[in-house]
Design an enzyme around this catalytic site. Structure first.
Site, mmCIF file in Angstrom:
data_model
loop_
_atom_site.group_PDB
_atom_site.id
_atom_site.type_symbol
_atom_site.label_atom_id
_atom_site.label_comp_id
_atom_site.label_asym_id
_atom_site.label_seq_id
_atom_site.Cartn_x
_atom_site.Cartn_y
_atom_site.Cartn_z
ATOM 1 N N THR A 207 25.235 -32.257 75.691
ATOM 2 C CA THR A 207 25.427 -32.968 74.420
ATOM 3 C C THR A 207 26.817 -32.670 73.867
ATOM 4 O O THR A 207 27.381 -31.619 74.158
ATOM 5 C CB THR A 207 24.361 -32.454 73.421
ATOM 6 O OG1 THR A 207 23.109 -32.966 73.840
ATOM 7 C CG2 THR A 207 24.635 -32.857 71.989
ATOM 8 N N GLY A 237 15.345 -36.160 70.235
ATOM 9 C CA GLY A 237 15.656 -34.733 70.101
ATOM 10 C C GLY A 237 16.195 -34.390 68.719
ATOM 11 O O GLY A 237 16.010 -35.147 67.757
ATOM 12 N N ASP A 238 16.856 -33.267 68.649
ATOM 13 C CA ASP A 238 17.377 -32.793 67.360
ATOM 14 C C ASP A 238 18.687 -33.470 66.957
ATOM 15 O O ASP A 238 19.028 -33.496 65.768
ATOM 16 C CB ASP A 238 17.637 -31.278 67.427
ATOM 17 C CG ASP A 238 18.664 -30.945 68.513
ATOM 18 O OD1 ASP A 238 18.514 -31.444 69.656
ATOM 19 O OD2 ASP A 238 19.624 -30.214 68.232
ATOM 20 N N GLY A 261 16.151 -29.404 72.237
ATOM 21 C CA GLY A 261 16.037 -30.026 70.926
ATOM 22 C C GLY A 261 14.769 -29.760 70.151
ATOM 23 O O GLY A 261 14.805 -29.615 68.924
HETATM 24 N N1 ASP Z 1 19.755 -31.122 71.907
HETATM 25 C C1 ASP Z 1 19.711 -32.240 72.808
HETATM 26 C C2 ASP Z 1 18.327 -32.804 72.813
HETATM 27 O O1 ASP Z 1 17.387 -32.043 72.794
HETATM 28 C C3 ASP Z 1 20.075 -31.890 74.199
HETATM 29 C C4 ASP Z 1 21.390 -31.179 74.329
HETATM 30 O O2 ASP Z 1 21.851 -30.537 73.400
HETATM 31 O O3 ASP Z 1 22.004 -31.281 75.383
HETATM 32 O O4 ASP Z 1 18.201 -33.989 72.903
#
Ligand code: ASP
Length: 340
Positions: A207, A237-238, A261
């Site tokens: 991300t 996700g977050d 996330g």
């Molecule tokens: N936080 C992101 C998610 O869970 C994934 C990531 O940070 O690569 O969608």
């Protein structure tokens, strides 16, 4: 005489503008945290990642140096990383369990606490521009799926064929993930029942995120992602959740997270760090380290974050083997790093 008045007025106006700027700015970015080991990296690959991070820093730095806003700087930095297929955002996003790309992004202005986010979009070239449009041009904060795509198109965002996001590397990661756990396609953790990352050693979250303090003393944060490899389609996700993956408040800090996330949502990660600063008077570093090094692993999650406070102090905390990251300051100090 009139001319003299005009010159004096223009001078007074210009100095009042200058007086409002501190001249000090900071930009911090990340390109994801995860199992990033030097032993698994070739020098050529490392160079490409570092160049990608540097390009994003340069884009944001130019804006901040020219007196632009933190909001514009974080958006510009994220766009560069979205366009770089090495990172899991925009082109190069990971695949869902249906073999498609669903993208999430968010942005927040620390001055006004305005925020915008999109989730599950499949055809917006730069999801961060769609998030910005939601913030600037709608009365909403979070839009998802088709509605978000139509809104983005109507507000000038570039629309692409879903195949634009495809890269062979991510497709192979997806096939590996499927193979590795074909019986448990969703990688459920046996104790928590939650989505689990494939144990593929080369796996990275990837991300992207950016946080900035501008010369006007304003903070902004932005995050963009393809989510997690082999995530169930429709899973959010977050990253587009304000308070979890992204948060900015001029009174405290600006934060962008990366990692597993579900845990960042459950911990309300970014807002909790802001609250720890505001209500418990913790420093940014203590608040972030407590959440990332203690609370997150205690629940079984992992990941990292970047954050900057109103004084320009910043932190890049992670509990994984590495996190693609970098910063640049108004005094010219700058660095990109990958490993612990
Ligand atoms: N936080 C992101 C998610 O869970 C994934 C990531 O940070 O690569 O969608």
């Amino acid at each position: 005489m009139r001319k003299l008045f005009f010159i004096l007025f223009a001078f007074a106006f210009a100095t009042s503008l200058i007086a409002q700027t501190t001249g000090k700015y900071v930009l911090v970015i990340h390109g994801g945290a995860g199992t990033i080991l030097k032993s698994q990296m070739t020098p050529a690959k490392e160079k490409l990642y570092k160049q990608g991070l540097q390009n994003a820093l340069d884009a944001g730095n130019k804006i901040l140096k020219d007196g632009g806003t933190a909001l514009d700087a974080v958006e510009a930095a994220i766009k560069i990383l979205e366009d770089d297929s090495l990172f899991n955002a925009g082109k190069g996003a990971v695949f869902t369990n249906e073999g498609k790309n669903e993208l999430d992004a968010s942005i927040m202005d620390g001055k006004t606490l305005k925020a915008g986010a999109v989730a599950g979009v499949t055809n917006v070239k730069n999801p961060i521009t769609a998030a910005r449009a939601v913030m600037d041009k709608s009365e909403h904060v979070l839009m998802a799926g088709k509605g978000a795509e139509l809104f983005a198109a109507a507000n000038g965002c570039t629309i692409v064929e879903p195949s634009y996001f495809f890269t062979t590397q991510r497709w192979n990661d997806f096939l590996d993930a499927k193979k590795e756990d074909s019986l448990k396609a969703l990688h459920k953790d046996s104790t928590t029942g939650l989505l689990k990352q494939p144990s593929n050693h080369d796996y990275k979250y990837g991300t992207v995120g950016a946080v900035a303090l501008d010369t006007y003393g304003n903070l902004a944060a932005a995050t963009s992602t393809g989510g997690m490899t082999d995530k169930r389609y429709g899973r959010i996700g977050d990253s587009p959740i304000i308070g979890a993956g992204t948060y900015a408040d001029n009174n405290t800090c600006a934060i962008s997270c990366t990692g597993w996330g579900e845990f960042f949502i459950r911990l309300v990660m970014a807002k909790t760090i802001s609250d720890k600063m505001e209500f418990a008077h913790e420093s940014l570093k203590n608040a972030a380290d407590d959440m990332i090094m203690k609370k997150l692993p205690a629940l079984g999650g992992d990941g990292g974050l970047i954050a900057v406070d109103k004084e320009g102090n910043f932190t890049m905390s992670f509990d994984t083997d590495g996190m693609y990251r970098g910063y640049i300051k108004s005094n010219g100090e700058s660095k990109v790093e990958i490993y612990k």
